[in-house]
Motif scaffolding. Structure first.
Motif, PDB file in Angstrom:
ATOM      1  N   ASN A  73       0.823  -1.218   0.000  1.00 17.54           N
ATOM      2  CA  ASN A  73       0.000   0.000   0.000  1.00 17.54           C
ATOM      3  C   ASN A  73       0.855   1.265   0.000  1.00 17.54           C
ATOM      4  O   ASN A  73       0.483   2.275  -0.617  1.00 17.54           O
ATOM      5  CB  ASN A  73      -0.962  -0.001   1.188  1.00 17.54           C
TER       6      ASN A  73
ATOM      7  N   SER B 162       0.313   3.573  -3.154  1.00 18.01           N
ATOM      8  CA  SER B 162      -0.203   4.928  -2.905  1.00 18.01           C
ATOM      9  C   SER B 162       0.756   5.963  -3.461  1.00 18.01           C
ATOM     10  O   SER B 162       0.333   6.935  -4.108  1.00 18.01           O
ATOM     11  CB  SER B 162      -0.338   5.186  -1.407  1.00 18.01           C
TER      12      SER B 162
ATOM     13  N   GLU C 172      -4.537   7.562   1.578  1.00 17.21           N
ATOM     14  CA  GLU C 172      -3.868   6.610   0.697  1.00 17.21           C
ATOM     15  C   GLU C 172      -4.775   6.210  -0.459  1.00 17.21           C
ATOM     16  O   GLU C 172      -5.992   6.423  -0.405  1.00 17.21           O
ATOM     17  CB  GLU C 172      -3.453   5.357   1.477  1.00 17.21           C
ATOM     18  N   ILE C 173      -4.162   5.613  -1.467  1.00 23.11           N
ATOM     19  CA  ILE C 173      -4.933   5.045  -2.587  1.00 23.11           C
ATOM     20  C   ILE C 173      -4.394   3.644  -2.782  1.00 23.11           C
ATOM     21  O   ILE C 173      -3.263   3.458  -3.237  1.00 23.11           O
ATOM     22  CB  ILE C 173      -4.766   5.893  -3.865  1.00 23.11           C
ATOM     23  N   SER C 174      -5.181   2.654  -2.378  1.00 24.69           N
ATOM     24  CA  SER C 174      -4.674   1.279  -2.336  1.00 24.69           C
ATOM     25  C   SER C 174      -5.859   0.321  -2.382  1.00 24.69           C
ATOM     26  O   SER C 174      -7.016   0.757  -2.313  1.00 24.69           O
ATOM     27  CB  SER C 174      -3.917   1.082  -1.023  1.00 24.69           C
TER      28      SER C 174
END
Ligand code: UDP
Length: 237
Positions: A52, A56, A195-197
């Protein structure tokens, strides 16, 4: 970057946040802990924190290139990243392209139904209240964010969707929905944070519709670690 990690400021479900020797920056540390259903289900997804963190950061860099301001500064180690210190706006900002999860349940729409246009909804970040849905007038009336900030957040969220949707399509992944968070810099600028996960996005293989995200953990579908690894593999091919 010459920065010292100081005391822990906050511990969330998937990350810890540390103060640093420079008040303009925090260090986030990604954990392998996983929770679902507002903390009712707990577990560990081995290696998730490393994946992650990397994923991210790749996404934040992609978004920066597309003109989206993010909190990303520099990755320090497998699990640690320097980010800009922001005050998090206590909203979960959710964009959907395809019906799934709580949306399907709430409106009685089969999971996988394409939506005629992307949708945006807000939930108030409050575990005790179970992150209730909240509308624009409530957000403004409660002082959670101003009308101007909400406009900026909406524009940011749709832009993130445009960039990510196109990018993931290129690696054979359908972006079903996702949750982002926004933060305020000291001068009031709104930027993308958190985050982007696979923890906060739903990813389906374009062809097989196989789920490549946390739904595998939420619903005990098996192959959880493998799904996270597969997402990173496709990103770094
Ligand atoms: N999501 C999240 N944190 C939350 C709730 C949702 O990251 O506390 C993400 C979730 O992974 C999905 C999207 O937001 O990609 C929409 O989730 P939904 O509202 O359908 O909720 P869920 O089905 O996860 O309860």
């Amino acid at each position: 970057m010459d920065i010292k990690k100081l005391e822990q400021r906050y511990e969330g479900k998937a990350k810890k946040v540390y103060a640093t020797s420079d008040p303009a920056y925090y260090i986030v540390e990604y954990k392998d802990d996983a929770t679902a259903f507002n903390g009712l289900k707990h577990g560990t997804i081995s290696g998730k924190g490393v994946i992650n963190n990397k994923m991210s950061n790749l996404m934040f860099q992609l978004l920066e290139k597309a003109g989206v301001k993010t909190h990303f500064v520099e990755q320090l180690s497998d699990r640690e990243t320097v980010v800009k210190a922001v005050e998090i706006v206590p909203l979960e900002i959710i964009i959907r392209n395809v019906a799934a999860g709580s949306f399907s349940k709430r409106y009685g729409v089969a999971e996988g139904t394409a939506l005629k246009c992307p949708t945006l909804e807000f939930s108030l970040k409050n575990d005790e209240l179970n992150d209730p849905l909240i509308n624009d007038s409530h957000i403004i009336a409660l002082g959670v964010a101003t009308e101007k900030e909400l406009d900026e957040i909406r524009t940011l969220a749709y832009k993130v969707n445009d960039v990510l949707r196109e990018f993931f399509a290129g690696i054979g992944v359908k972006l079903i929905d996702f949750k982002i968070e926004a933060g305020r810099l000291p001068d009031g600028t709104i930027i993308l944070a958190d985050e982007i996960s696979p923890d906060n996005c739903r990813f389906w293989d374009v062809v097989t519709h196989e789920k490549l995200d946390k739904d595998r953990f939420r619903h005990d579908l098996g192959g959880v670690e493998e799904a996270y690894q597969e997402m990173l593999r496709r990103l770094t091919l």
